[in-house]
Design a protein around this motif. Structure first.
Motif, short mmCIF file in Angstrom:
data_model
loop_
_atom_site.label_atom_id
_atom_site.label_comp_id
_atom_site.label_asym_id
_atom_site.label_seq_id
_atom_site.Cartn_x
_atom_site.Cartn_y
_atom_site.Cartn_z
N VAL A 184 0.81 -1.21 0.00
CA VAL A 184 0.00 0.00 0.00
C VAL A 184 0.85 1.27 0.00
O VAL A 184 0.36 2.35 0.27
N GLY A 185 2.15 1.13 -0.31
CA GLY A 185 3.00 2.29 -0.50
C GLY A 185 3.71 2.83 0.72
O GLY A 185 4.20 3.96 0.71
N ILE A 186 3.78 2.04 1.81
CA ILE A 186 4.39 2.52 3.05
C ILE A 186 5.82 1.96 3.18
O ILE A 186 6.02 0.75 3.08
N PRO A 187 6.81 2.85 3.39
CA PRO A 187 8.18 2.35 3.63
C PRO A 187 8.21 1.43 4.85
O PRO A 187 7.67 1.76 5.91
N THR A 188 8.83 0.28 4.68
CA THR A 188 8.77 -0.81 5.67
C THR A 188 10.13 -1.46 5.78
O THR A 188 10.89 -1.52 4.80
N ILE A 189 10.45 -1.98 6.98
CA ILE A 189 11.71 -2.69 7.18
C ILE A 189 11.48 -3.84 8.18
O ILE A 189 10.43 -3.88 8.85
N CYS A 190 12.44 -4.72 8.27
CA CYS A 190 12.38 -5.86 9.20
C CYS A 190 11.14 -6.69 8.92
O CYS A 190 10.87 -7.02 7.78
N GLY A 227 7.83 -6.06 8.70
CA GLY A 227 6.68 -5.19 8.56
C GLY A 227 6.67 -3.95 9.43
O GLY A 227 5.64 -3.34 9.63
N TYR A 228 7.82 -3.55 9.94
CA TYR A 228 7.91 -2.36 10.80
C TYR A 228 7.86 -1.11 9.92
O TYR A 228 8.59 -1.00 8.93
N THR A 229 7.00 -0.14 10.30
CA THR A 229 6.79 1.04 9.45
C THR A 229 7.05 2.38 10.13
O THR A 229 7.20 3.39 9.46
N HIS A 230 7.09 2.41 11.45
CA HIS A 230 7.17 3.69 12.19
C HIS A 230 8.47 4.43 11.90
O HIS A 230 9.54 3.98 12.28
N GLY A 231 8.36 5.56 11.21
CA GLY A 231 9.51 6.40 10.94
C GLY A 231 10.49 5.85 9.92
O GLY A 231 11.59 6.36 9.78
N VAL A 232 10.10 4.81 9.20
CA VAL A 232 11.01 4.19 8.22
C VAL A 232 11.07 5.05 6.96
O VAL A 232 10.05 5.55 6.49
N LYS A 233 12.28 5.22 6.46
CA LYS A 233 12.50 5.94 5.22
C LYS A 233 13.22 5.03 4.24
O LYS A 233 14.00 4.17 4.65
N MET A 234 12.96 5.22 2.98
CA MET A 234 13.67 4.44 1.97
C MET A 234 15.16 4.71 2.14
O MET A 234 15.58 5.83 2.40
#
Length: 152
Positions: free
Chosen positions: A34-40, A42-49
């Motif tokens: 859905v277009g949200i920067p994500t890491i680990c 599925g972690y999304t809080h404050g993640v930037k490409m």
């Protein structure tokens, strides 16, 4: 360690395992469906490409977020839920967020004591960005089975 701590730790470990199995892990930030920067996992809080994480950081973030999700589940009903229900719903909250969970028919059924009905709501949550996703369908089926198994 007392029995309650051991049991709670078991629920957290099981929920972390379930989340990890469905989220997958990426040490490099990516854009989710859905277009949200994500890491680990599925972690999304404050993640930037361009963000990069270590496996240890991912482990810590996933456990932190699973604990938050479990707290949301435990706070959503006055009664103690069976462990299988708690594990499944923690995975669900981790994925959809506390806000979506809190306003759901699933929670309404949970509060009314209809645990089977609440578990059976999970497959309805197979959409992201208005599109039905096969991965979410499979995840919700797995969560529902775990949720229902906690009731046998």
């Amino acid at each position: 360690m007392d029995l309650k701590t051991k049991i709670g730790g078991g629920v957290i470990a099981a929920a972390v395992g379930l989340v990890a199995a469905w989220e997958g892990r990426s040490l490099v930030a990516y854009v989710d469906p859905v277009g949200i920067p994500t890491i680990c996992e599925g972690y999304t809080h404050g993640v930037k490409m361009g963000d990069v994480a270590t496996p240890e950081r991912c482990d810590a973030l996933t456990e932190q977020e699973v604990r938050k999700a479990l707290s949301v589940v435990d706070g959503s009903t006055p009664r103690q839920l069976p462990d299988g229900v708690r594990v499944a719903l923690a995975s669900f909250v981790y994925n959809v967020g506390a806000g979506a969970y809190g306003g759901s028919t699933l929670v309404r059924k949970l509060k009314a004591g209809d645990l089977v009905g609440a578990c059976r709501e999970l497959p309805r949550w197979s959409y992201a960005g208005g599109k039905k996703l096969r991965g979410l369908e499979r995840r919700r089926q797995a969560e529902m089975q775990i949720c229902l198994s906690g009731l046998r």
